[in-house]
Design a protein around this motif. Sequence first.
Motif, PDB file in Angstrom:
ATOM      1  N   GLN A 236      33.105  27.044 -45.952  1.00 22.61           N
ATOM      2  CA  GLN A 236      32.042  25.680 -44.942  1.00 22.61           C
ATOM      3  C   GLN A 236      32.089  25.960 -43.388  1.00 22.61           C
ATOM      4  O   GLN A 236      31.400  26.370 -43.494  1.00 22.61           O
ATOM      5  CB  GLN A 236      32.493  24.611 -45.982  1.00 22.61           C
ATOM      6  CG  GLN A 236      32.220  24.244 -45.171  1.00 22.61           C
ATOM      7  CD  GLN A 236      33.220  22.239 -44.604  1.00 22.61           C
ATOM      8  OE1 GLN A 236      34.312  22.677 -44.349  1.00 22.61           O
ATOM      9  NE2 GLN A 236      32.976  21.412 -45.075  1.00 22.61           N
ATOM     10  N   HIS A 238      32.894  29.297 -42.036  1.00 24.13           N
ATOM     11  CA  HIS A 238      31.848  30.281 -41.983  1.00 24.13           C
ATOM     12  C   HIS A 238      30.514  30.620 -41.610  1.00 24.13           C
ATOM     13  O   HIS A 238      29.934  31.217 -41.029  1.00 24.13           O
ATOM     14  CB  HIS A 238      32.059  31.027 -43.010  1.00 24.13           C
ATOM     15  CG  HIS A 238      32.249  33.112 -42.105  1.00 24.13           C
ATOM     16  ND1 HIS A 238      30.716  33.160 -42.913  1.00 24.13           N
ATOM     17  CD2 HIS A 238      32.816  34.292 -42.739  1.00 24.13           C
ATOM     18  CE1 HIS A 238      30.302  34.136 -43.005  1.00 24.13           C
ATOM     19  NE2 HIS A 238      31.312  34.620 -41.898  1.00 24.13           N
ATOM     20  N   GLU A 239      30.077  29.408 -42.398  1.00 23.42           N
ATOM     21  CA  GLU A 239      28.829  28.993 -42.554  1.00 23.42           C
ATOM     22  C   GLU A 239      28.757  28.276 -41.489  1.00 23.42           C
ATOM     23  O   GLU A 239      27.317  28.019 -40.643  1.00 23.42           O
ATOM     24  CB  GLU A 239      27.994  28.155 -43.863  1.00 23.42           C
ATOM     25  CG  GLU A 239      28.027  29.128 -44.930  1.00 23.42           C
ATOM     26  CD  GLU A 239      26.511  29.386 -45.246  1.00 23.42           C
ATOM     27  OE1 GLU A 239      25.926  29.119 -45.609  1.00 23.42           O
ATOM     28  OE2 GLU A 239      26.550  30.179 -44.594  1.00 23.42           O
ATOM     29  N   VAL A 240      29.076  27.239 -40.411  1.00 25.67           N
ATOM     30  CA  VAL A 240      29.040  26.707 -39.560  1.00 25.67           C
ATOM     31  C   VAL A 240      29.762  27.621 -38.032  1.00 25.67           C
ATOM     32  O   VAL A 240      28.252  27.390 -37.712  1.00 25.67           O
ATOM     33  CB  VAL A 240      29.944  25.315 -39.386  1.00 25.67           C
ATOM     34  CG1 VAL A 240      30.355  24.506 -38.465  1.00 25.67           C
ATOM     35  CG2 VAL A 240      29.314  24.315 -40.344  1.00 25.67           C
ATOM     36  N   MET A 241      29.708  28.210 -38.387  1.00 28.98           N
ATOM     37  CA  MET A 241      30.343  29.027 -37.434  1.00 28.98           C
ATOM     38  C   MET A 241      29.143  30.420 -36.798  1.00 28.98           C
ATOM     39  O   MET A 241      28.582  30.771 -36.195  1.00 28.98           O
ATOM     40  CB  MET A 241      31.700  30.109 -37.369  1.00 28.98           C
ATOM     41  CG  MET A 241      31.850  30.947 -36.582  1.00 28.98           C
ATOM     42  SD  MET A 241      33.086  31.559 -36.650  1.00 28.98           S
ATOM     43  CE  MET A 241      32.692  32.803 -38.091  1.00 28.98           C
TER      44      MET A 241
ATOM     45  N   PRO B  39      28.909  31.805 -50.140  1.00 33.53           N
ATOM     46  CA  PRO B  39      28.865  30.717 -50.157  1.00 33.53           C
ATOM     47  C   PRO B  39      27.954  29.635 -50.289  1.00 33.53           C
ATOM     48  O   PRO B  39      26.686  29.956 -51.182  1.00 33.53           O
ATOM     49  CB  PRO B  39      28.769  30.027 -48.172  1.00 33.53           C
ATOM     50  CG  PRO B  39      27.819  31.797 -48.239  1.00 33.53           C
ATOM     51  CD  PRO B  39      28.731  32.409 -48.804  1.00 33.53           C
ATOM     52  N   ASP B  44      30.524  22.185 -50.970  1.00 32.00           N
ATOM     53  CA  ASP B  44      32.004  21.772 -49.643  1.00 32.00           C
ATOM     54  C   ASP B  44      31.760  19.922 -50.131  1.00 32.00           C
ATOM     55  O   ASP B  44      32.866  19.499 -50.426  1.00 32.00           O
ATOM     56  CB  ASP B  44      31.648  21.837 -48.315  1.00 32.00           C
ATOM     57  CG  ASP B  44      30.612  21.711 -47.829  1.00 32.00           C
ATOM     58  OD1 ASP B  44      29.207  21.576 -49.097  1.00 32.00           O
ATOM     59  OD2 ASP B  44      30.479  21.683 -46.941  1.00 32.00           O
ATOM     60  N   LEU B  49      35.580  17.869 -49.446  1.00 35.22           N
ATOM     61  CA  LEU B  49      35.574  18.869 -48.129  1.00 35.22           C
ATOM     62  C   LEU B  49      35.184  18.183 -47.356  1.00 35.22           C
ATOM     63  O   LEU B  49      33.910  17.192 -47.378  1.00 35.22           O
ATOM     64  CB  LEU B  49      35.167  20.311 -48.269  1.00 35.22           C
ATOM     65  CG  LEU B  49      36.108  20.797 -49.611  1.00 35.22           C
ATOM     66  CD1 LEU B  49      35.476  22.632 -48.642  1.00 35.22           C
ATOM     67  CD2 LEU B  49      37.528  20.713 -48.957  1.00 35.22           C
ATOM     68  N   TYR B  51      33.519  17.239 -43.412  1.00 34.36           N
ATOM     69  CA  TYR B  51      33.078  17.831 -42.550  1.00 34.36           C
ATOM     70  C   TYR B  51      33.378  19.313 -41.924  1.00 34.36           C
ATOM     71  O   TYR B  51      34.558  18.532 -40.943  1.00 34.36           O
ATOM     72  CB  TYR B  51      31.176  17.194 -41.710  1.00 34.36           C
ATOM     73  CG  TYR B  51      30.934  18.435 -41.291  1.00 34.36           C
ATOM     74  CD1 TYR B  51      29.693  18.879 -41.525  1.00 34.36           C
ATOM     75  CD2 TYR B  51      30.496  18.496 -39.641  1.00 34.36           C
ATOM     76  CE1 TYR B  51      28.647  19.604 -41.009  1.00 34.36           C
ATOM     77  CE2 TYR B  51      29.894  18.649 -38.418  1.00 34.36           C
ATOM     78  CZ  TYR B  51      28.552  19.703 -39.344  1.00 34.36           C
ATOM     79  OH  TYR B  51      28.126  20.686 -39.079  1.00 34.36           O
ATOM     80  N   SER B  52      33.297  20.467 -41.454  1.00 31.73           N
ATOM     81  CA  SER B  52      33.739  21.682 -40.458  1.00 31.73           C
ATOM     82  C   SER B  52      33.880  20.959 -39.261  1.00 31.73           C
ATOM     83  O   SER B  52      31.982  20.709 -38.754  1.00 31.73           O
ATOM     84  CB  SER B  52      33.213  22.425 -40.815  1.00 31.73           C
ATOM     85  OG  SER B  52      34.007  23.483 -39.297  1.00 31.73           O
ATOM     86  N   ILE B  54      34.250  22.746 -36.136  1.00 30.69           N
ATOM     87  CA  ILE B  54      34.072  23.935 -35.611  1.00 30.69           C
ATOM     88  C   ILE B  54      33.169  24.039 -34.673  1.00 30.69           C
ATOM     89  O   ILE B  54      33.184  24.604 -33.631  1.00 30.69           O
ATOM     90  CB  ILE B  54      33.862  24.897 -36.580  1.00 30.69           C
ATOM     91  CG1 ILE B  54      35.052  26.720 -35.230  1.00 30.69           C
ATOM     92  CG2 ILE B  54      33.266  25.553 -37.050  1.00 30.69           C
ATOM     93  CD1 ILE B  54      35.583  27.572 -37.021  1.00 30.69           C
ATOM     94  N   ALA B  55      31.778  23.474 -34.911  1.00 33.12           N
ATOM     95  CA  ALA B  55      31.075  23.810 -33.795  1.00 33.12           C
ATOM     96  C   ALA B  55      31.243  22.812 -32.654  1.00 33.12           C
ATOM     97  O   ALA B  55      30.313  22.797 -31.500  1.00 33.12           O
ATOM     98  CB  ALA B  55      30.101  23.246 -34.752  1.00 33.12           C
ATOM     99  N   MET B 116      35.812  29.820 -30.311  1.00 29.75           N
ATOM    100  CA  MET B 116      34.721  29.255 -31.720  1.00 29.75           C
ATOM    101  C   MET B 116      35.314  30.414 -32.801  1.00 29.75           C
ATOM    102  O   MET B 116      36.098  30.028 -33.791  1.00 29.75           O
ATOM    103  CB  MET B 116      33.779  29.460 -32.242  1.00 29.75           C
ATOM    104  CG  MET B 116      33.048  28.546 -33.741  1.00 29.75           C
ATOM    105  SD  MET B 116      31.812  28.383 -32.970  1.00 29.75           S
ATOM    106  CE  MET B 116      30.702  29.863 -33.118  1.00 29.75           C
ATOM    107  N   PHE B 120      38.311  30.096 -35.121  1.00 25.76           N
ATOM    108  CA  PHE B 120      38.332  30.099 -36.547  1.00 25.76           C
ATOM    109  C   PHE B 120      39.209  30.646 -38.146  1.00 25.76           C
ATOM    110  O   PHE B 120      39.972  30.435 -38.698  1.00 25.76           O
ATOM    111  CB  PHE B 120      36.780  30.699 -37.223  1.00 25.76           C
ATOM    112  CG  PHE B 120      36.535  31.064 -38.228  1.00 25.76           C
ATOM    113  CD1 PHE B 120      35.827  30.043 -39.319  1.00 25.76           C
ATOM    114  CD2 PHE B 120      36.665  32.184 -38.739  1.00 25.76           C
ATOM    115  CE1 PHE B 120      35.674  30.843 -40.929  1.00 25.76           C
ATOM    116  CE2 PHE B 120      35.897  33.047 -40.130  1.00 25.76           C
ATOM    117  CZ  PHE B 120      35.590  32.292 -40.908  1.00 25.76           C
TER     118      PHE B 120
END
Lengths: 475, 176
Positions: A236, A238-241, B39, B44, B49, B51-52, B54-55, B116, B120
């Motif tokens: 998840q 990895h995809e966003v990144m 993926p 997710d 899960l 939400y990521s 990371i953004a 970023m 990660f």
Amino acid sequence: MKHEASIREPLIIGNKSLHDISEDIAKPIETSANKWWWSLFILSVITMLWGFGCIFYTIGTGIGVWGLNNTVGWAWDITNFVWWVGIGHAGTLISAVLLLFRQKWRLSINRSSEAMTIFAVIQAAIFPGIHMGRIWVAYFVFPLPNQFGSLWVNFNSPLLWDVFAISTYFTVSLVFWYMGLIPDFAMIRDRAVKPVFKKAKNFKEKISNFFKEQTSSYNIYSILSFGWSGRAKHWQRHEVMSLVLAGLATPLVLSVHSIVSMDFATSVIPGWHTTIFPPYFVAGAIFSGFAMVQTLLLVMRKVVNMESYITMQHIEMMNIIIMVTGSIVGIAYITELFIAWYSGVEYEQYAFLNRATGPYWWAYWAMMTCNVVSPQLMWFKKLRTSIVFTFILSIFVNIGMWFERFVIIVTSLHRDFLPSSWSMFSPTFVDIGIFIGTMGFFMVLFLLYSRTFPVIAQAELKTILKSSGDNYKKG
Amino acid sequence: MSKEKIIYGVYGDDDVILDAVKAIREKGHHIDEVYTPFPIHGLDTAMGLKYSRIAICSFIYGCIGASCALFMFWYIMIHDWPMNIGGKPSFTLNENLPAFIPVTFEMTVFFGAHLMVITFLIRCGLYPGSSSKSPDPRTTDDKFLMEIHTNGDAKKIKEIKDLMKKTGAEEIKEKE
């Protein structure tokens, strides 16, 4: 599962399963190279060493060994620099811009074209470095505190913008590429057999076992894969990144060649001082980058048996991009001519008249033929789906784009405002040797890559197997 | 109390495991981990899960990059040693800003992208020398593995195993 329109051609042909994809992509790594690979590799190493020799000669003696003179202070070095940077544009364009546009056909070609990007940018970076003459003070280009009073770099200069643009582009492309590689290295690691050794009897055997273990392919790919295990949360992130990196890399691709073009456009040399340069250079860069991708992949798909993944459809798509960007470049050439006439500036008018009819007319017309006329042949479906024709055309485009940079740089410089300082440029064997040498260096890197890296982004490719695979499409 | 047991269900198809995850969670079981070779979209959310973020991190890093760049220009070009180049003196940051835009952009991208990626790697515990946590090496090839931790309750283990079998698991393994 996503469905795809049945009229779309399959992107993976030959009834592949998920396991077949792993097998096919791991095969070049797990088998030994054939004699074609070795002969090409040896040839590339020889040319690379010749280039290195010429570089050492240049650094040891000074740039007087090149064909430069007082009038033409930039020639082959900057031509080669811009040419290589331009080639380095297709990879990130394919992986970033086509990702944002959700183009599935990018998946089989993004890995290799990104590798090509990184290797091409390495070649490009050599030229400004050695052009400085004193390469050991190359760190002066960075804004570092130093002992020479407060001698800082000048942030008003496009040459410094270039330093930042190229270094950002290189490092961001590198991490983008590497993050995509991690799951694929993990696949190779999990296929490799963990080495088992007999219990060492003495110290010597212990040492030898240790070295064998460290250099085993299991261990190497284990290190390279960073311990990737494919957890749902990791995927998840990895995809966003990847999406955010694509979003960052897209304007970056466009900025790099825009800034390269500003090296010229912000100066007052006739033929350089034009506002059309940034878009014109970017289109040219994509044009030449795709041509180089074609040249390399047409050979690679055959040598490492990737015809099921890099299909005729991929080749045709790339040819269409070559055709479109080639047409943009053509329009830019004609616009430049028109504006030179329309501006009423006699120096500008003369610069363009001199390009087409002056002593370098042959370079100008080589550029026009290769870049404007030849891509128009891609309108014919028969030609753009012919492998032989595509290969020949891609070479023509590469030659044409080299001449474009040569024409822009040398013809503008050799006759500027003062006729008494008009001059001609001719390259020495060192100029030629370094250029050929960078081609050898580039090929060495690419050949090593093609045998040790997964040449196709298999994890990503597996996601489209069910929607674009041959056997699934047939139903 | 009995010992903790881990149940592994190996699946052979991405759609099957996605449906299986939904079905098993509907029955009120918690799925601890799913290992997949690629993926799977929607996995997710099916697993519950979050939400990521990371953004958002990247956006903040980008802002830091832009600020660093502007501070650098101000310090180097305006404050420490203002240079007059080509009759164009450097008085204030505002007046010189147009010339600084390209490098500001590059620094924003540089910080946003690299920090970023480092975030990660740290959050996922990935580094050279780290070893794979997957219980089955086939999960990077063509198999999908579901992992459920239980407290060793025999009834619950049987229920989970039956559910896995019903939802199309090819192999079911148990580990203490």
